[in-house]
Each structure stands twice: as structure tokens, then as C-alpha cells.
Write a protein that holds these residues in place. Structure first.
Motif, PDB file in Angstrom:
ATOM      1  N   GLU A  28      -3.583  75.013 -72.885  1.00  0.00           N
ATOM      2  CA  GLU A  28      -3.030  76.364 -72.795  1.00  0.00           C
ATOM      3  C   GLU A  28      -1.510  76.321 -72.636  1.00  0.00           C
ATOM      4  OE1 GLU A  28      -2.593  80.543 -72.433  1.00  0.00           O
ATOM      5  OE2 GLU A  28      -4.089  79.240 -73.369  1.00  0.00           O
ATOM      6  N   LEU A  29      -0.999  75.361 -71.881  1.00  0.00           N
ATOM      7  CA  LEU A  29       0.453  75.198 -71.763  1.00  0.00           C
ATOM      8  C   LEU A  29       1.061  74.898 -73.129  1.00  0.00           C
ATOM      9  CD1 LEU A  29       3.132  74.793 -70.246  1.00  0.00           C
ATOM     10  CD2 LEU A  29       2.390  72.442 -69.755  1.00  0.00           C
ATOM     11  N   LEU A  30       0.432  74.022 -73.887  1.00  0.00           N
ATOM     12  CA  LEU A  30       0.918  73.688 -75.229  1.00  0.00           C
ATOM     13  C   LEU A  30       0.923  74.923 -76.123  1.00  0.00           C
ATOM     14  CD1 LEU A  30       1.748  71.813 -77.518  1.00  0.00           C
ATOM     15  CD2 LEU A  30      -0.653  71.099 -77.728  1.00  0.00           C
ATOM     16  N   ARG A  31      -0.130  75.714 -76.048  1.00  0.00           N
ATOM     17  CA  ARG A  31      -0.189  76.921 -76.875  1.00  0.00           C
ATOM     18  C   ARG A  31       0.951  77.871 -76.532  1.00  0.00           C
ATOM     19  NH1 ARG A  31      -1.631  82.007 -76.728  1.00  0.00           N
ATOM     20  NH2 ARG A  31      -2.190  81.926 -74.523  1.00  0.00           N
ATOM     21  N   ALA A 172      -1.505  77.257 -66.302  1.00  0.00           N
ATOM     22  CA  ALA A 172      -0.605  77.063 -67.440  1.00  0.00           C
ATOM     23  C   ALA A 172       0.542  78.064 -67.460  1.00  0.00           C
ATOM     24  CB  ALA A 172      -1.398  77.139 -68.741  1.00  0.00           C
ATOM     25  N   ALA A 173       0.270  79.313 -67.093  1.00  0.00           N
ATOM     26  CA  ALA A 173       1.321  80.331 -67.103  1.00  0.00           C
ATOM     27  C   ALA A 173       2.452  79.972 -66.152  1.00  0.00           C
ATOM     28  CB  ALA A 173       0.735  81.695 -66.741  1.00  0.00           C
ATOM     29  N   ALA A 179       8.893  75.316 -67.290  1.00  0.00           N
ATOM     30  CA  ALA A 179       9.496  74.719 -68.484  1.00  0.00           C
ATOM     31  C   ALA A 179      10.605  75.601 -69.041  1.00  0.00           C
ATOM     32  CB  ALA A 179       8.420  74.478 -69.542  1.00  0.00           C
ATOM     33  N   VAL A 180      10.351  76.894 -69.114  1.00  0.00           N
ATOM     34  CA  VAL A 180      11.340  77.822 -69.665  1.00  0.00           C
ATOM     35  C   VAL A 180      12.605  77.841 -68.809  1.00  0.00           C
ATOM     36  CG1 VAL A 180      11.820  80.252 -70.125  1.00  0.00           C
ATOM     37  CG2 VAL A 180       9.662  79.245 -70.871  1.00  0.00           C
ATOM     38  N   ARG A 181      12.448  77.857 -67.487  1.00  0.00           N
ATOM     39  CA  ARG A 181      13.613  77.882 -66.598  1.00  0.00           C
ATOM     40  C   ARG A 181      14.446  76.614 -66.746  1.00  0.00           C
ATOM     41  NH1 ARG A 181       9.704  79.404 -62.745  1.00  0.00           N
ATOM     42  NH2 ARG A 181       9.532  81.667 -62.588  1.00  0.00           N
ATOM     43  N   VAL A 182      13.769  75.477 -66.833  1.00  0.00           N
ATOM     44  CA  VAL A 182      14.488  74.212 -66.960  1.00  0.00           C
ATOM     45  C   VAL A 182      15.218  74.151 -68.298  1.00  0.00           C
ATOM     46  CG1 VAL A 182      14.248  71.710 -67.060  1.00  0.00           C
ATOM     47  CG2 VAL A 182      12.938  73.017 -65.388  1.00  0.00           C
ATOM     48  N   LEU A 183      14.554  74.573 -69.367  1.00  0.00           N
ATOM     49  CA  LEU A 183      15.193  74.575 -70.685  1.00  0.00           C
ATOM     50  C   LEU A 183      16.354  75.557 -70.752  1.00  0.00           C
ATOM     51  CD1 LEU A 183      12.088  74.300 -73.028  1.00  0.00           C
ATOM     52  CD2 LEU A 183      14.037  72.731 -73.013  1.00  0.00           C
ATOM     53  N   PRO A 247       3.014  80.113 -56.815  1.00  0.00           N
ATOM     54  CA  PRO A 247       3.998  79.683 -57.801  1.00  0.00           C
ATOM     55  C   PRO A 247       3.966  78.173 -57.987  1.00  0.00           C
ATOM     56  CG  PRO A 247       5.084  80.193 -55.732  1.00  0.00           C
ATOM     57  CD  PRO A 247       3.642  80.551 -55.560  1.00  0.00           C
ATOM     58  N   ALA A 248       4.044  77.721 -59.222  1.00  0.00           N
ATOM     59  CA  ALA A 248       4.056  76.286 -59.491  1.00  0.00           C
ATOM     60  C   ALA A 248       5.256  75.659 -58.807  1.00  0.00           C
ATOM     61  CB  ALA A 248       4.122  76.034 -60.998  1.00  0.00           C
TER      62      ALA A 248
END
Length: 404
Positions: A28-31, A172-173, A179-183, A247-248
Motif C-alpha cells: 500500500e505504501l508503494l501504491r 501505510a498512510a 516519506a513526503v516530508r523528508v522528500l 503518528p508514524a
């Protein structure tokens, strides 16, 4: 331009997959990554393919799966994959993978990639509680964080079989948000730091079904926790009466009353570099709480409730602070916001105080916020209305500057 070319033009993510049952959640993370325009190269370990096969990763990523240093040797994959990445995200990161990464071992394509990557690296561990709590694993996590890697603290919940506890892979969410924050370029100025954040609103029981409470939703505190995790911190989130998903990247301690909040925050703060008190802590509690539901009685129109002051957690944190520790508080005001905020900053003795105006339809439960950061040693900083994560980023900017 065809769809495949579009994917390859997006931010380049290497998705490392460890050999854990939680790898099914990584699909799901990949999707989410591919559908949001990221180009994702999946690099599973050999044993990870026992849980989710190569065709699944290839179909979801739209790219060939890289599984061995001996495939496409002319392209030197053990070097090039890491060199070309904008982000390496390992999920699930098993105890074995964390140990190899911490000690620089490179016996397969994924561990080689970790050594050659010069981009941000995120590890999302998942394992049984005993393995996560083992001193060897904790030492490896500490080493990775000290080197600037982001190690997402696992969630607590159902594990393999009937076991329950810390070690569950976050949803996954939540991982996607990291991932988005780091990128997006989240600075890693909190790497290796331990921070404590309080969130939500305490409830002071009157009887088993009634309480004195407030309108705090916990959204701002959770935003502070998420942003800190994306900036590399080890995060302890003390949450009072929220309905938000964990939160992750944060270890969540759940509390109900102000006294429970005090105990949890003081315990976590003993080893923290920074503490942010974003929770709405009740100033008063009933002197006594009825053991059964209070009933209405004929001829009685009033029911006096005697109140006693709750402990001042923020002021106590200041008195107990360790050398170099930064302490920040929040002040929710309905009028004369700055006047009350400045007086509270002087009274509490904390380093920073974020003041904002609140009301029934303002701030509480809303996705946005605005405020002013008051400092004991510097100028005031106004934060215009925007997302609560944007406000959280400014708060951590100020804290990181004080931490040096």
C-alpha cells in the motif's frame, strides 16, 4: 509523454523491503508513492520475496525489481541504485537489517545500496516486542539516528499471532506522510535528539460518566510529533483523550487526567532534549469523584462541585529541567492574547511560549492555526494562519536553534 516516463521523471525512491510479515502493508505504501508521481525502485531482500513475490512489486512499481548484485552487473547496481536515489525508505526494517546497517555490513543488494546512498535514509522497523526492546536493537537504532538516519518508532498493537505490543509497522498512510516530508526537504536538525510532545485535552472525572474537559482535539500536538519525527527525532507523544491514529515515528503514551499527564510527561522528560507542552491541561479538578453516577434529586436545583488546582506541569518541567534542555509551552487565549501570553511566559520561566487565539469555531478541531512564538531570550515571531504542520515546523525551527 507516456505514464511510464512520467513515473521515472518523479522523485526517485528506493523502497527496501525486509523479510517480515509486515511487508504486505508495504504494498500500500508503494501504491501511494507511485500514484503521487514518485519513481520507485523496489529492492527486496531474498527472504522478503518469501512474503511478497517479485511480480507484485514489479506490477505496483511499474519497474523491474532489483534483487541481486549479480543481475545487470554492467550497470553496477550495488553502487548506482543508491547513488541515484533521492530517498531510501526501508520497510519493514527487521532487527537483522538494522544491525547490518548500523555496522556497515553489505552482503546483498539492499545493504550495498544503504552504504552508497547519500540521500536521506528512513528505516521503519517492524518486529516482535522482545526483539525491538533488546539492548542490541536499541543500540543499533541509536547508532543509526546519531548518523542522521531517520528511524521511525514502531507502533504498538497486534503483532504476528496473538502477541500485542510495540513493534507493529505503522500504517501505510502514516509512512507515506513521512516519506513526503523528508522528500520535501525536512531538515535533519533533530537527528539523534529525544523530544517529548503532549497533545489533546485532559478530562477530570466528576463521576464515572461525567468529567470537566475542554475542546482540544490534539491535532496540533500530533502535527508537532509528525514534523519532529520527519526531522530525525526520537519522539515520545503523551496523548490525552484523542481519536487520532498514532503518528508514524512516535511512541505514544495515552493518559486521561492532568495527574496522569504529569506523571507521564515528567517521566519522559527526564531523558529528553526538548519538551513541548501542546496539550490543554485542565487547571482544576473536582476534590472528589463520585464512585457511581450522580442522580438528580427532587427539590435540588443546584449541585456544588468543589474544585482544587491541578499541578502546573509546565512550571514543574522548568524547575526539573536538565542542562541544555529546551522547554516550550502553548497558551490558548480568547482575548488580550499577547498580553496574557507575555505574562504567562514570565511566570512559567520556559524558553518559548506559543500563544494563539481560540474559540468554539477557532483552532480547536480545525486543520489550520496561527500564533506568535514568544521567546525568553529573543524576538517574538508571528506565524500566519496556515496548516498546523506549518506552525509545528516554525516551532521546531526555534527549538533547533536553541539546541544548537
Amino acid at each position: 509523454m507516456d505514464e511510464q516516463r512520467k513515473k521515472q521523471d518523479g522523485p526517485r525512491v528506493v523502497l527496501g523491503v525486509g523479510a517480515g510479515i509486515a511487508s504486505y502493508k508495504v504494498c500500500e505504501l508503494l501504491r501511494r508513492l507511485t500514484e503521487s508521481g514518485h519513481s520507485v525502485k523496489v529492492v527486496p531482500t531474498a527472504d522478503a520475496l518469501r512474503f511478497v513475490g517479485e511480480p507484485t512489486w514489479a506490477a505496483l512499481s511499474g519497474q523491474p525489481v532489483a534483487t541481486s548484485v549479480w543481475e545487470g552487473v554492467s550497470e553496477v547496481p550495488h553502487v548506482r541504485i543508491g547513488q541515484r536515489a533521492d530517498l531510501v525508505f526501508v520497510a519493514p526494517a527487521t532487527a537483522d537489517l538494522l544491525a547490518k546497517a548500523a555496522h556497515g555490513l553489505a552482503d546483498d543488494l539492499l545493504t550495498n545500496t544503504l552504504l552508497t546512498a547519500r540521500c536521506p535514509v528512513v528505516f521503519a522497523p517492524a518486529m516482535h516486542t522482545e526483539m525491538w526492546d533488546h539492548p542490541a536493537t536499541q543500540a543499533n537504532v541509536a547508532t543509526l539516528r546519531e548518523r542522521g538516519n531517520i528511524v521511525v518508532t514502531p507502533a504498538s498493537g497486534r503483532l504476528t499471532g496473538a502477541d500485542t505490543g510495540p513493534g507493529r509497522l505503522p500504517e501505510a498512510a502514516e509512512l507515506f506522510e513521512v516519506a513526503v516530508r523528508v522528500l520535501a526537504g525536512a531538515p535533519q536538525d533533530l537527528a539523534g535528539r529525544h523530544v517529548v510532545v503532549s497533545a489533546g485535552g485532559t478530562r477530570e472525572p466528576i463521576d464515572p460518566v461525567r468529567f470537566i474537559g475542554n475542546r482540544s482535539s490534539g491535532i496540533q500536538g500530533y502535527a508537532l510529533a509528525k514534523v519532529a519525527a520527519a526531522r530525525g527525532a526520537k519522539v515520545t507523544l503523551v496523548a490525552a483523550n484523542t481519536s487520532l491514529p498514532d503518528p508514524a515515528g512516535a511512541a505514544v503514551v495515552r493518559v486521561g487526567s492532568a495527574l496522569e499527564m504529569r506523571t507521564a510527561v515528567l517521566e519522559a522528560a527526564a531523558s529528553a532534549d526538548a519538551v513541548v507542552m501542546a496539550a490543554a491541561v485542565a487547571d482544576f479538578r473536582p476534590v472528589t469523584s463520585a464512585t457511581s453516577k450522580i442522580k438528580k434529586r427532587e427539590g435540588e436545583d443546584t449541585l456544588p462541585i468543589e474544585l482544587v488546582k491541578n499541578p502546573d506541569i509546565l512550571a514543574e518541567l522548568v524547575l526539573r529541567r536538565t542542562p541544555g534542555q529546551v522547554i516550550a509551552g502553548f497558551a490558548a487565549e480568547t482575548d488580550d492574547v499577547l498580553e496574557h501570553g507575555r505574562a504567562k511566559l514570565a511566570r512559567k520561566g520556559c524558553d518559548l511560549l506559543v500563544v494563539n487565539q481560540v474559540g468554539e469555531d477557532l483552532t480547536f478541531g480545525a486543520p489550520d492555526n496561527a500564533g506568535v512564538v514568544l521567546s525568553a531570550s529573543g524576538p517574538e515571531r508571528e506565524i500566519p494562519r496556515g496548516s498546523k504542520e506549518a506552525l509545528a515546523a516554525v516551532v521546531w525551527d526555534e527549538i533547533a536553534a536553541l539546541l544548537g
